[in-house]
Design an enzyme around this catalytic site. Structure first.
Site, mmCIF file in Angstrom:
data_model
loop_
_atom_site.group_PDB
_atom_site.id
_atom_site.type_symbol
_atom_site.label_atom_id
_atom_site.label_comp_id
_atom_site.label_asym_id
_atom_site.label_seq_id
_atom_site.Cartn_x
_atom_site.Cartn_y
_atom_site.Cartn_z
ATOM 1 N N THR A 7 0.814 -1.218 0.000
ATOM 2 C CA THR A 7 0.000 0.000 0.000
ATOM 3 C C THR A 7 0.849 1.270 0.000
ATOM 4 O O THR A 7 0.355 2.339 0.351
ATOM 5 C CB THR A 7 -0.935 0.006 1.223
ATOM 6 O OG1 THR A 7 -0.137 -0.110 2.424
ATOM 7 C CG2 THR A 7 -1.927 -1.134 1.168
ATOM 8 N N GLY A 50 2.272 4.595 -0.942
ATOM 9 C CA GLY A 50 1.829 5.672 -1.826
ATOM 10 C C GLY A 50 0.345 5.968 -1.805
ATOM 11 O O GLY A 50 -0.138 6.786 -2.603
ATOM 12 N N THR A 51 -0.404 5.356 -0.883
ATOM 13 C CA THR A 51 -1.857 5.570 -0.885
ATOM 14 C C THR A 51 -2.231 7.027 -0.648
ATOM 15 O O THR A 51 -3.130 7.560 -1.292
ATOM 16 C CB THR A 51 -2.550 4.693 0.166
ATOM 17 O OG1 THR A 51 -1.886 4.848 1.431
ATOM 18 C CG2 THR A 51 -2.535 3.235 -0.223
ATOM 19 N N GLY A 52 -1.557 7.689 0.297
ATOM 20 C CA GLY A 52 -1.909 9.074 0.599
ATOM 21 C C GLY A 52 -1.628 10.006 -0.560
ATOM 22 O O GLY A 52 -2.460 10.863 -0.905
ATOM 23 N N CYS A 53 -0.460 9.856 -1.170
ATOM 24 C CA CYS A 53 -0.120 10.671 -2.340
ATOM 25 C C CYS A 53 -1.115 10.431 -3.469
ATOM 26 O O CYS A 53 -1.560 11.374 -4.145
ATOM 27 C CB CYS A 53 1.278 10.320 -2.833
ATOM 28 S SG CYS A 53 2.579 10.434 -1.605
#
Length: 272
Positions: free
Chosen positions: A210, A212-215
């Site tokens: 997971t 890079g989910t926030g970006c």
């Protein structure tokens, strides 16, 4: 002869570089391409980063960040801006000043730590994020760790997400998405402007890849805002996109792999 096609909507990411390609500017640009907008970048920091963590980080000088921003905005123009890793108080304040003078929606991802727990924002920059950066945001997208870092509010269950939202909204963003991905059960996020509420739910996939989910979520919101969607429409579309990307996340290296930014294009998923 036919003329050149019209340019797609333009979105600018102001963020750090992830050498492993799963987060930061690299994730932002992949997301923007997948969602049909033209991505542009202002690099604020360079990281040595892979699936195991961040081995080093070097912020760029303020003049380099300012020059990149002005170069893009003054010539090409933007329909939305997304911010990520800003590293220091000086860079936060420089970027906040630039955003305040730009007539486009802004999505602020107040990045504090990496997926592996490595710090990406100096403790001395927190006041600048609260007082200078968050007031420029059309939408702010903190996760629960970032909420605690910025406001002191610790969310242990879905019931605490409203309090978290109000605490972030007190610093001035138009809307806030409180990301509940660190809670158990379904992946639930709360979008609110203080009066209107939208609860966004998705299945929780048993996939540890997971990174890079926030970006990815913040960039997807910016892409949809650039295409003219309202904030609730943009956040709902971004939630659908990032859920598919998480489900398709894949292993790289020996640690946590990235979400698949091209899932809808390469794995037969629906275009968002």
């Amino acid at each position: 002869m036919t003329g050149a096609p019209d340019a797609p909507p333009r979105v600018l990411t102001v963020a750090g570089s992830d050498s492993g390609g799963g987060a930061g500017v690299q994730a932002d640009l992949k997301t923007m391409l997948a969602l049909g907008v033209h991505g542009m970048s202002v690099v604020t920091a360079v990281t040595a980063q892979n699936s195991l963590g961040v081995q080093g980080a070097w912020e760029l000088p303020e003049e380099a960040v300012r020059a990149q921003y002005r170069s893009v905005v003054d010539d090409i123009g933007v329909q939305a801006v997304k911010t990520g890793m800003l590293a220091s108080a000086e860079l936060v304040e420089t970027v906040a000043e630039l955003l305040a003078a730009t007539d486009a929606p802004v999505v602020v991802d107040p990045v504090g730590v990496s997926k592996h727990g490595d710090p990406l924002l100096a403790a001395t920059a927190l006041d600048s994020v609260r007082e200078r950066l968050l007031p420029t945001a059309t939408v702010a997208t903190p996760n629960l760790d970032e909420v605690a870092q910025l406001t002191g509010v610790r969310v242990e269950s879905e019931a605490g997400m409203r309090e978290a939202a109000q605490a972030v909204l007190a610093y001035g963003p138009g809307w806030v998405v409180i990301k509940g991905g660190h809670l158990s059960g379904d992946a639930v996020d709360l979008l609110t402007d203080g009066s209107e509420e939208h609860w966004l739910r998705a299945p929780r996939y048993d996939n540890r890849h997971t990174h890079g989910t926030g970006c990815t979520l913040a960039s997807a919101i910016a892409a949809s805002l650039a295409r003219g969607l309202t904030v609730p429409e943009a956040v709902a579309a971004a939630k659908e996109y990032v859920t598919g990307a998480i489900a398709a996340g894949f292993a790289l290296g020996g640690g946590i792999g990235p979400v698949d930014h091209g899932w809808a294009l390469t794995r037969g998923g629906p275009a968002v």
